[in-house]
Scaffold this active site. Structure first.
Site, PDB file in Angstrom:
ATOM      1  N   PHE A 251       3.169  -0.547  -2.349  1.00 41.86           N
ATOM      2  CA  PHE A 251       2.114  -0.248  -3.321  1.00 41.86           C
ATOM      3  C   PHE A 251       2.665  -0.467  -4.733  1.00 41.86           C
ATOM      4  O   PHE A 251       2.508   0.360  -5.628  1.00 41.86           O
ATOM      5  CB  PHE A 251       1.605   1.194  -3.170  1.00 41.86           C
ATOM      6  CG  PHE A 251       1.260   1.598  -1.760  1.00 41.86           C
ATOM      7  CD1 PHE A 251       0.009   1.324  -1.231  1.00 41.86           C
ATOM      8  CD2 PHE A 251       2.191   2.243  -0.952  1.00 41.86           C
ATOM      9  CE1 PHE A 251      -0.308   1.694   0.067  1.00 41.86           C
ATOM     10  CE2 PHE A 251       1.891   2.614   0.341  1.00 41.86           C
ATOM     11  CZ  PHE A 251       0.628   2.346   0.861  1.00 41.86           C
ATOM     12  N   ASP A 322       4.721   4.531  -3.487  1.00 42.34           N
ATOM     13  CA  ASP A 322       3.949   5.059  -4.632  1.00 42.34           C
ATOM     14  C   ASP A 322       2.492   4.617  -4.489  1.00 42.34           C
ATOM     15  O   ASP A 322       1.995   3.797  -5.264  1.00 42.34           O
ATOM     16  CB  ASP A 322       4.551   4.552  -5.946  1.00 42.34           C
ATOM     17  CG  ASP A 322       3.854   5.148  -7.166  1.00 42.34           C
ATOM     18  OD1 ASP A 322       3.228   6.218  -7.030  1.00 42.34           O
ATOM     19  OD2 ASP A 322       3.924   4.534  -8.248  1.00 42.34           O
ATOM     20  N   CYS A 362      -0.101  11.150  -5.974  1.00 46.72           N
ATOM     21  CA  CYS A 362      -0.785  11.480  -7.226  1.00 46.72           C
ATOM     22  C   CYS A 362      -2.116  12.176  -6.948  1.00 46.72           C
ATOM     23  O   CYS A 362      -2.982  12.232  -7.812  1.00 46.72           O
ATOM     24  CB  CYS A 362      -0.996  10.230  -8.072  1.00 46.72           C
ATOM     25  SG  CYS A 362      -1.986   8.948  -7.272  1.00 46.72           S
TER      26      CYS A 362
END
Length: 418
Positions: A251, A322, A362
């Site tokens: 990613f 990520d 996130c």
């Protein structure tokens, strides 16, 4: 004006207010909280939901400034209201003497800018204003070199945007500003999606410097406001771990972790992403920094590629995960858990004993303890053991407001895998 859904319970109170209006007093609309609902808000959380409101006294237009009081009429805060939004009121000040006017915005923006100048190191890019955590709810301002990218994500802040633009020009003194109000959350506020130059146009592709590395940022077409600033300090965690290593960056987007890995001595870096435009920027970043001979990028679905690499018995010394947010609501948390477990399990299987996994989330709803549990569950299924090297969060220019847990969203876990 929009007449309040609620009316005053006692005629005598109504007569008193009518007299005050006749005498020239201007009364602020008052939002009264239900008993038992004030604790979270009085404790520092800036959001008031519709179900927490007992009554609204007075008339208002959506976007107006209102006063929030508890069930005993004690002042809690002052902020803007929008009954069309699930978050009915967003509190901007806890000071009963503070008015929401141009001087208020000047102080808030000046304070935010001074804070960034203290905490941001070795970069000409930073988040200047981080919404509620800077006491300016739903306002996002990012600085990329000499330019600003601005988002006003709620009606109550959008109505002040001309004042905000003026003050940003005065305080930060950018060469140009770009409005990135193309975020779907604006629709929930009854706002249109808008993008464009604020003032004179400029080349929206700018080059920033971050810890000695250069990155191309597209203010017009990049993700979010153009670039992910919140991982700046986490990318530095690669130092010492990647020297002489083969690194997989899943990613990878525009290759920010890949650039850091190469800077810190990786002998080979492979970046994976499904977005072809982002990978084009990643390749430009690699050439810009002289890393083209050690960085390669592949357009693919990272989930599929991780499984294919496992079948091919590929090995990497360091794996970086990520991904974008797998959930933006509590309802989708089960699917997010499955997604995070899958990529972490596959990532671990590509590592030799003693290899390093840098894994991130996130998603605010994927709380830190939950994320660690998911990683541990993945390790059990992979037959691996984990040693925690570091547990990190977002960069300092994305401050976390302790009374507002939604500001604690980014987790970055550095692990050694055995």
């Amino acid at each position: 004006m929009l007449t309040s859904i609620f009316i005053l319970a006692h005629k005598s109170c109504g007569d008193t207010i009518k007299n005050w209006v006749n005498w020239g007093f201007v009364l602020m609309t008052k939002v009264v909280l239900h008993q038992g609902k004030q604790k979270r808000i009085a404790g520092g959380h800036p959001w008031v939901y519709w179900g927490e409101i007992k009554e609204i006294i007075g008339d208002f237009n959506p976007g107006d400034i209102v006063e929030v009081v508890d069930f005993r009429d004690r002042f809690v805060g002052r902020g803007y209201i929008n009954p069309a939004s699930q978050i009915t009121v967003r509190i901007m000040t806890r000071n009963s003497e503070e008015e929401i006017n141009e001087e208020f915005f000047r102080k808030r923006i000046q304070g935010a800018w001074e804070y960034r100048q203290k905490v941001v190191r070795e970069s000409n890019a930073c988040r200047v204003i981080f919404g509620e955590a800077d006491f300016l709810p739903a306002l996002i301002v990012d600085k990329f070199g000499d330019y600003l990218s601005v988002q006003t994500l709620a009606l109550g802040i959008d109505v002040h945007k001309e004042t905000i633009f003026k003050l940003l020009q005065e305080i930060v003194q950018p060469k140009g500003m770009y409005e990135r109000n193309d975020v779907s959350v604006r629709k929930l506020e009854g706002l249109p999606l808008i993008t464009g130059f604020i003032g004179e146009p400029f080349d929206p592709k700018v080059v920033i410097k971050e810890n000695g590395i250069q990155f191309v940022v597209d203010l017009e077409g990049g993700q979010k406001t153009g670039y992910f600033l919140d991982q700046r300090e986490n990318r530095m965690a690669l130092q010492g771990l990647v020297k002489g290593s083969r690194v997989l960056d899943c990613f990878c987007h525009t290759g920010t972790f890949s650039m850091y890995a190469t800077k810190y001595g990786a002998k080979e870096v492979l970046g994976l992403d499904i977005a072809a435009p982002a990978l084009e920027v990643a390749r430009v970043n690699a050439q810009l920094n002289g890393y083209g001979d050690r960085c390669t990028f592949k357009e693919c679905n990272s989930f599929d590629e991780l499984r294919a690499m496992e079948r091919a018995e590929e090995k990497f010394d360091v794996v970086i995960l990520d991904p974008p947010a797998f959930t933006k609501s509590r309802k989708a948390i089960e699917g997010a858990i499955r997604g995070y477990k899958e990529i972490n399990l596959r990532g671990m299987k590509l590592l030799p004993p003693g290899g390093y996994l840098i894994t991130c989330s996130c998603s605010y709803h994927m709380h830190e303890d939950m994320f660690l549990d998911v990683i541990l569950d993945a390790a059990r299924d992979a037959g691996r053991q984990l040693r925690l090297v570091e547990l990190r969060r977002q960069a300092k220019d994305h401050p976390m407001l302790l009374g507002y847990p939604e500001s604690h969203y980014l987790k970055c876990v550095v692990l050694q895998v055995w």
